[in-house]
Design a protein around this motif. Sequence first.
Motif, PDB file in Angstrom:
ATOM      1  N   PRO A 411       1.086  -1.224   0.238  1.00 26.86           N
ATOM      2  CA  PRO A 411      -0.006   0.284  -0.045  1.00 26.86           C
ATOM      3  C   PRO A 411       1.177   1.688  -0.004  1.00 26.86           C
ATOM      4  N   LYS A 412       2.054   0.996   1.043  1.00 20.93           N
ATOM      5  CA  LYS A 412       3.005   2.288   0.886  1.00 20.93           C
ATOM      6  C   LYS A 412       3.626   2.357  -0.671  1.00 20.93           C
ATOM      7  N   SER A 414       3.069   1.426  -3.776  1.00 21.94           N
ATOM      8  CA  SER A 414       1.327   1.573  -4.593  1.00 21.94           C
ATOM      9  C   SER A 414       0.170   2.734  -4.935  1.00 21.94           C
ATOM     10  N   GLY A 415       0.066   2.724  -3.693  1.00 23.99           N
ATOM     11  CA  GLY A 415      -0.416   3.859  -2.998  1.00 23.99           C
ATOM     12  C   GLY A 415      -2.487   2.522  -2.805  1.00 23.99           C
ATOM     13  N   LYS A 416      -2.006   1.248  -3.574  1.00 23.60           N
ATOM     14  CA  LYS A 416      -3.462   0.419  -3.729  1.00 23.60           C
ATOM     15  C   LYS A 416      -3.287  -0.641  -2.204  1.00 23.60           C
ATOM     16  N   LEU A 417      -4.471  -0.702  -2.301  1.00 28.17           N
ATOM     17  CA  LEU A 417      -4.483  -1.894  -1.449  1.00 28.17           C
ATOM     18  C   LEU A 417      -4.737  -3.647  -2.722  1.00 28.17           C
ATOM     19  N   SER A 511       0.828   7.448   1.044  1.00 35.17           N
ATOM     20  CA  SER A 511       0.434   6.461   0.021  1.00 35.17           C
ATOM     21  C   SER A 511       0.220   6.627  -0.960  1.00 35.17           C
ATOM     22  N   PRO A 512       0.779   6.491  -1.704  1.00 34.63           N
ATOM     23  CA  PRO A 512       2.241   6.045  -2.126  1.00 34.63           C
ATOM     24  C   PRO A 512       2.922   8.107  -1.631  1.00 34.63           C
ATOM     25  N   PRO A 513       3.751   7.891  -1.477  1.00 36.72           N
ATOM     26  CA  PRO A 513       4.281   9.429  -0.560  1.00 36.72           C
ATOM     27  C   PRO A 513       5.134  10.221  -1.525  1.00 36.72           C
TER      28      PRO A 513
END
Lengths: 551, 240, 323
Positions: A411-412, A414-417, A511-513
């Motif tokens: 998640p961090k 890619s920003g996805k679950l 997420s994403p940073p």
Amino acid sequence: MATENPQPERVNYLNKEYGVGSWLLTTDHKRIALLYLLSITFFFFIGGFFALLIRLELLTPAGDLVQADTYNKLFTMHGMVMIFFFLIPSIPAVLGNFLVPMMIGAKDLAFPRINLLSWYLYIIGGVMMLHCMLTGGVDTGWTFYTPFSTAFTNTKIVEAGLAIFVAGFSSILTGLNFIVTIHRMRAPGMTWSRLPLFIWAHYATSIIQILGTPVVAITIVLVAVERTLHLGIFDPKLGGDPLLFQHLFWFYSHPAVYIMILPSMGIVSEIIACFSRKRIFGYSFVALSSIAIAVFGFLVWAHHMFVAGISVYAALIFSLLSYAVAVPSAVKVFNWTATLYKGSIHYDAPMLYAFGFLGLFTMGGLTGLFLAALGINVHVTDTYFVVAHFHYIMVGGAVMGYLGGMHFWWPKISGKLYPEGWARLAALIVFIGFNLTFFPQFILGYVGMPRRYYQYPPEFQVLNVLSTAGATVLGVGYLLPMIYFLWSMRYGKPAPDNPWNAAGLEWKTASPPPTFNFDEEPVVTWEAYNYEELDAPHNDAPHKQEVPVAG
Amino acid sequence: MPGSQAAHSQTVAVHGEGHNPALLHHFATEEQQRNSASLGMWIFLATEVMFFGGLFCAYLIYRLKYFAEFSAASKTLALSLGATNTAVLICSSLTVVLAVYAAQHAKRSMLLGNLILTIILGFVFLGIKAVEYNEKFEKHHVPGPSFQFSEVNIPGHPGQYANPTHAQIFFALYFVMTGLHALHMIIGIGIFVWLLTAAWKGRFTPEYNTPVEMGGLYWHFVDIVWIYLFPLLYLIDRHP
Amino acid sequence: MAGNVDALYIFLVIVSGLMTLLIFTAVIFFAARFRRRKGVPAEQIEGSTPLELTWSVIPFIVFMVIFLWGAVVYFKGRTPPRDATEVYVVAKQWMWKLEHAEGQREINELHVPVGRDVKLIMTSQDVIHSFFVPAFRMKQDVLPGRYTVAWFHATKPGTYHLFCAEYCGTQHSGMIGSIIVMEPAQYEAWMSGGSTGPLSATGEKIFAELGCATCHRTDTQGRGPNLHGVFGKPVLLEDGRTVIADENYVRESILDPGAKIVNGFKPVMPTFQGLVSEEQLNALVAYVKSLSNAGVSGVNASPAVVVPAKGPGKAPAKGSQVQ
């Protein structure tokens, strides 16, 4: 590189710039981590493909799928690719690169351009290795013992050696970068005793990388020189000593196995803490055990040579020291298990991988005790017992940890679950497939099947068939995450900043940073694994970082 | 080695507002940047020690095993040339120290002069090495198919006999060790040419001279390796 | 011998099994017992130094027990009994060549009588191989350029696998054979089935053919040391060292005579590297052994002891030469 559609107002490291150039010339540690992710996954498939062919050949006692020389190349290339182009870089270059700066509150590694250089060196080495494989390959075993490799085989030793040399340089630079970063770039308040155990593990790993890798590098140089000029450094016919090669080779290659396992242990610490909602039991002991493993790991190399012709006395010393290095690993397993006591445990996929690690690493580590026992070693060395032992650690340990980490931090990154149900299923399939593949090999080894054999007496067939069946299951288990991670990048639910409510500075940013990780330099006033605070009913901790809205 | 070159290319100015243009984005302070560069270089030198270490290990083992041959072979090396090279390198370390001092004290001509001298001394070293290698080539002491070793009687040890096959091991180690060292010298010269260019452009000030310091560290290391190589290779069993 | 290995193995299986069970049980139990429940937070436990010490020290003690047991088994396995029957083994890509002391030659097979100690003196013609007999729990790498030694004591008649266990090229997995253990009577019958005579006799012939006797005479006039009674005893060298004249010493003296000069002699022996095969070397070693009283190993305690020679009319040299 895949792009995605974040919230329109959020700029992060993925969407800050587009275009191939912005990726190939990046100095952002997070982008470099993804470059590595693609590359090592590619080599994992190559190595895995060779493994598949090996297991298919071993379905029958006769050598009937491929020719003897081909088989010899297959296991050689399987080993070289998996070790030098997958396992050694994997966690440090992907998760380490991504997380080390974030976990200590830094904007990037100490030397971002050297980081990019590391990746290019890895790619150059990888291309050289690919070329070598496509134009004939090598058939010496990944250990390329002399004088076979220097004076008898006609395959492309020098090219493969140089490929590994270049990739080794990549490894050295990554280690150098991490050590300087951890020493010099910690945010205010991030003292050594507040570092996540993931950092301790990578620090220990980096020490091994910088001190050990140069030795195999010079060994490769000597082998290349001997081969091309017909020298006698390792050739007895010319006054040389083949055992000198083995000593030089194993002086690196034994610590190398700790390069492969320590990062995975670091991941397991993070996962177990998060999914038990408590600090790792015995933090200092776990941290110091990592360092102890790195140090002692340099003192045991000749336990690979007990039947090689070394003296009885040398053998005694190395056996004794090998038991010493087993103690810190055992201590870690006990500490992880104790962490579960009175925890609040959740069975998300990362935790399932961590459980798998605990079981499989324990089994692999215990079989190490067998091998360190001189009397047993004589019987089982150079047999499938050793093959099973190291696969339990490398695959059951390192790869399980790597997969657990990829799930935990996906998640961090890619920003996805990712889809949780499929992930748990995959973890289970991997665990089952793995045991089915490799447990029979312990038995095969004890009843006498030597390694690197492509034909074998018929009485060994049943166990080989079991092993191959397991390998098929294992393969499915590995394919699943590839598929659903890719799927999630397009169709996955957007991830919040901290989906696990985990401790650690990396979770205090988006997420994403954003490219520079933190809007303002964090100031750390709390201990690591502050789960009590995180789980407190009203969490208005004043030190929490604001969610950045612009990169 | 590429690593050291990259480490020294961190002087590219990025922006300037209120702090030194040489400060890189990801560092908080110049001191942090300087300390990081320094630690990085020391670690890199540690890896170099391990790299040469494998060769020293092989050398140690074969010298113990074939002392007679090592003794005989060592005596065929040109002691005067080796000693001269040692002096050349020691002098070059002096010029390096002076260059670092000059950079720290904004003495431009002293800096440029010493950088140039260092480079010249480096070339002198390589030139002398080339002469030595050529002599070895002519005497057929280069390991390989055309290797011949006829100095089988060991001076000072009547009745002892040197096996040419074992002498070849000495020369193999000699060429690999000095060759690797020479390669590092060439890279060092490259680094100093780059430093000279940057110094010419006025990049180094008392506030920022880290690359000169780091280049200096590297050069000193290469010098120290030679200080070990010289007695180990040239001075085996020599008596006045 | 194999029994000892198996005993340790079973002990390790039990210890490992218990440990695995312990960890698996603990993990599963804790995972179930302490699964997340609403309103029940985790209890933050920093650690426990006494516990850490306990689970460091106790495993270490167990490890030391395993180490010692393994060391004892290993030591026995690497110490051939004094009067073991000797068999010379030459490994090459990709076959095993064996020669009994009595002269019988075998390829990929070794016939031995049950109940006898058999010592293998092994070398390779090319790359590193490894002599592996799983049934005897025995393995030893076979190196080019030197001898390595292994031994076994078969307790049951039968045919047992022999494998090469060090990767050696294309037909590594084809380099297999059998150890055939026979009842004593059967073995005698097999032995009488013809041989070229004892290995040492072959060695004597080679010794004569190569002209060794020209220098290695049995009187004091030889340019080389008298070889009677040399084997197994200490030898004083020119440079002051003392070495034991074992198989590797004899082999080295033939292939690289300049490496160790016997005290009182000049380095004039030419090398026979490339002029003798591994089998011929084995025969010569066997011959030199046969010139010693005890044959195999009986080592004198003190170095420069002068031992009276077997042959007639030989006066020991003054103090400095060991026979």
